[in-house]
Design a protein around this motif. Structure first.
Motif, PDB file in Angstrom:
ATOM      1  N   GLY A 135       0.836  -1.194   0.000  1.00 49.36           N
ATOM      2  CA  GLY A 135       0.000   0.000   0.000  1.00 49.36           C
ATOM      3  C   GLY A 135       0.871   1.245   0.000  1.00 49.36           C
ATOM      4  O   GLY A 135       1.772   1.392  -0.822  1.00 49.36           O
ATOM      5  N   SER A 136       0.626   2.115   0.947  1.00 52.68           N
ATOM      6  CA  SER A 136       1.354   3.379   1.047  1.00 52.68           C
ATOM      7  C   SER A 136       0.931   4.067   2.327  1.00 52.68           C
ATOM      8  O   SER A 136      -0.172   3.820   2.839  1.00 52.68           O
ATOM      9  CB  SER A 136       1.035   4.263  -0.161  1.00 52.68           C
ATOM     10  N   THR A 137       1.789   4.959   2.830  1.00 47.05           N
ATOM     11  CA  THR A 137       1.330   5.799   3.932  1.00 47.05           C
ATOM     12  C   THR A 137       0.191   6.702   3.472  1.00 47.05           C
ATOM     13  O   THR A 137      -0.540   7.249   4.303  1.00 47.05           O
ATOM     14  CB  THR A 137       2.484   6.647   4.497  1.00 47.05           C
ATOM     15  N   ALA A 138       0.010   6.833   2.158  1.00 42.33           N
ATOM     16  CA  ALA A 138      -1.152   7.559   1.617  1.00 42.33           C
ATOM     17  C   ALA A 138      -2.453   6.817   1.908  1.00 42.33           C
ATOM     18  O   ALA A 138      -3.531   7.360   1.696  1.00 42.33           O
ATOM     19  CB  ALA A 138      -0.995   7.757   0.110  1.00 42.33           C
ATOM     20  N   ALA A 139      -2.349   5.587   2.415  1.00 43.44           N
ATOM     21  CA  ALA A 139      -3.544   4.813   2.750  1.00 43.44           C
ATOM     22  C   ALA A 139      -4.224   5.306   4.017  1.00 43.44           C
ATOM     23  O   ALA A 139      -5.367   4.946   4.290  1.00 43.44           O
ATOM     24  CB  ALA A 139      -3.180   3.340   2.914  1.00 43.44           C
ATOM     25  N   PHE A 140      -3.536   6.126   4.804  1.00 40.35           N
ATOM     26  CA  PHE A 140      -4.157   6.609   6.036  1.00 40.35           C
ATOM     27  C   PHE A 140      -3.853   8.073   6.333  1.00 40.35           C
ATOM     28  O   PHE A 140      -4.239   8.589   7.380  1.00 40.35           O
ATOM     29  CB  PHE A 140      -3.738   5.741   7.238  1.00 40.35           C
ATOM     30  N   THR A 141      -3.197   8.771   5.420  1.00 42.03           N
ATOM     31  CA  THR A 141      -2.942  10.201   5.583  1.00 42.03           C
ATOM     32  C   THR A 141      -3.179  10.907   4.253  1.00 42.03           C
ATOM     33  O   THR A 141      -2.625  10.495   3.240  1.00 42.03           O
ATOM     34  CB  THR A 141      -1.490  10.466   6.032  1.00 42.03           C
ATOM     35  N   VAL A 142      -3.991  11.959   4.264  1.00 42.88           N
ATOM     36  CA  VAL A 142      -4.225  12.722   3.042  1.00 42.88           C
ATOM     37  C   VAL A 142      -3.266  13.900   2.981  1.00 42.88           C
ATOM     38  O   VAL A 142      -2.703  14.321   3.990  1.00 42.88           O
ATOM     39  CB  VAL A 142      -5.681  13.222   2.960  1.00 42.88           C
ATOM     40  N   TYR A 143      -3.077  14.430   1.783  1.00 40.06           N
ATOM     41  CA  TYR A 143      -2.243  15.620   1.609  1.00 40.06           C
ATOM     42  C   TYR A 143      -2.688  16.360   0.359  1.00 40.06           C
ATOM     43  O   TYR A 143      -3.278  15.770  -0.552  1.00 40.06           O
ATOM     44  CB  TYR A 143      -0.759  15.248   1.529  1.00 40.06           C
ATOM     45  N   GLU A 144      -2.415  17.661   0.346  1.00 40.08           N
ATOM     46  CA  GLU A 144      -2.837  18.483  -0.786  1.00 40.08           C
ATOM     47  C   GLU A 144      -2.190  18.000  -2.080  1.00 40.08           C
ATOM     48  O   GLU A 144      -1.012  17.690  -2.125  1.00 40.08           O
ATOM     49  CB  GLU A 144      -2.464  19.942  -0.549  1.00 40.08           C
ATOM     50  N   GLY A 145      -2.990  17.910  -3.111  1.00 41.51           N
ATOM     51  CA  GLY A 145      -2.510  17.447  -4.398  1.00 41.51           C
ATOM     52  C   GLY A 145      -2.488  15.935  -4.526  1.00 41.51           C
ATOM     53  O   GLY A 145      -2.136  15.406  -5.577  1.00 41.51           O
ATOM     54  N   GLY A 146      -2.881  15.254  -3.467  1.00 37.23           N
ATOM     55  CA  GLY A 146      -2.840  13.795  -3.493  1.00 37.23           C
ATOM     56  C   GLY A 146      -4.200  13.142  -3.385  1.00 37.23           C
ATOM     57  O   GLY A 146      -4.290  11.955  -3.064  1.00 37.23           O
ATOM     58  N   GLY A 147      -5.260  13.893  -3.664  1.00 37.29           N
ATOM     59  CA  GLY A 147      -6.612  13.368  -3.446  1.00 37.29           C
ATOM     60  C   GLY A 147      -6.889  12.062  -4.165  1.00 37.29           C
ATOM     61  O   GLY A 147      -7.429  11.119  -3.583  1.00 37.29           O
ATOM     62  N   GLY A 148      -6.518  11.984  -5.437  1.00 42.37           N
ATOM     63  CA  GLY A 148      -6.804  10.773  -6.202  1.00 42.37           C
ATOM     64  C   GLY A 148      -6.028   9.574  -5.701  1.00 42.37           C
ATOM     65  O   GLY A 148      -6.571   8.474  -5.550  1.00 42.37           O
ATOM     66  N   TYR A 149      -4.751   9.787  -5.432  1.00 43.05           N
ATOM     67  CA  TYR A 149      -3.903   8.682  -4.982  1.00 43.05           C
ATOM     68  C   TYR A 149      -4.282   8.249  -3.568  1.00 43.05           C
ATOM     69  O   TYR A 149      -4.393   7.046  -3.291  1.00 43.05           O
ATOM     70  CB  TYR A 149      -2.441   9.112  -5.041  1.00 43.05           C
TER      71      TYR A 149
END
Length: 251
Positions: A135-149
């Motif tokens: 997965g990714s740490t993007a699996a539980f933290t959002v960030y600007e510019g990363g909405g789709g991912y």
């Protein structure tokens, strides 16, 4: 008769590094990805205990072919590494590309679903199956510019967690590996449509970002623990990255 491991997204980066590590552990490794030429080069490197399968995980027919190839090999399928995935774009939600979001969902979520569904019967039949999903740490933290991912990776981690519940009592471990900042040859370059300067800026000033082999090492460690040991989720970041939004960059 060696155990069989399937690694998706194996033509480069984390997938290729994982295939090398698993082959060294004695697995017969089935390397799956779209780029057949790269897979053939990897199999030539790994030797007779490796099989290349050109596979697009967004295609039902392609995944069915992968399943048929695996079924024709000698040995039990004991390991699936769902590594294929990726990001396209870094637009704000207000300007988000539907095509980019669709691609990210198709690859990261539905691709994981297709391959997992297809290979589950063989994994269960082995009596000692393991599914590792990258997965990714993007699996539980959002960030600007990363909405789709981040949306796709949140969905993927929901799939993995649900699967673990549903397989309770069956001889299959379900493991999730969530990397933070990993510098590979292609991830950021693909995300920014080949813009090398923009891709390099992601890692600018970061002394030691993780590399593909760091993640492959962790995947292999998790997959080779005794079968009663299930590492539900393992988060791995470089020391320079304290959180998704907190990265130490040297001048």
């Amino acid at each position: 008769m060696p155990n069989i491991a399937v690694v998706t997204g194996a033509s480069s980066g984390i997938g290729a590094a994982t295939a090398r590590r698993l082959a060294a552990e004695g697995f017969h490794v089935v390397v799956a990805a779209r780029r057949a030429d790269r897979l053939e080069a990897l199999v030539k490197e790994l030797g007779p205990n490796a099989t290349a399968v050109a596979c697009d995980i967004t295609s039902d027919d392609s995944v069915a072919n992968l399943t048929e190839v695996v079924a024709g090999l000698d040995g039990p399928l004991t390991l699936l590494v769902n590594n294929a995935g990726g990001a396209h774009g870094a637009d704000p939600v207000a300007a988000g590309s539907v095509d980019d979001w669709q691609w990210m969902y198709d690859v990261n979520v539905l691709g994981t679903l297709r391959v997992t569904k297809a290979l589950l019967p063989a994994l269960e039949a082995s009596g000692r199956g393991t599914i590792v999903t990258v997965g990714s740490t993007a699996a539980f933290t959002v960030y600007e510019g990363g909405g789709g991912y981040t949306a796709a990776k949140h969905a993927q981690t929901a799939l993995v967690g649900t699967l673990r519940l549903e397989l309770s009592g069956k001889p299959i471990r379900v493991i999730e590996i969530d990397p933070g900042m990993v510098r590979t040859d292609e991830f950021a370059l693909n995300r920014f449509a080949g813009d090398r300067d923009r891709a390099d800026s992601v890692y600018a000033g970061v002394r030691e970002p993780l590399v593909a082999d760091d993640i492959a090492d962790v995947i292999t460690f998790a997959a080779t623990r005794p079968q009663h040991v299930n590492i539900d989720r393992l988060v791995i970041r470089p020391i320079a990255q304290a959180a998704q939004h907190k990265v130490h960059r040297e001048e």
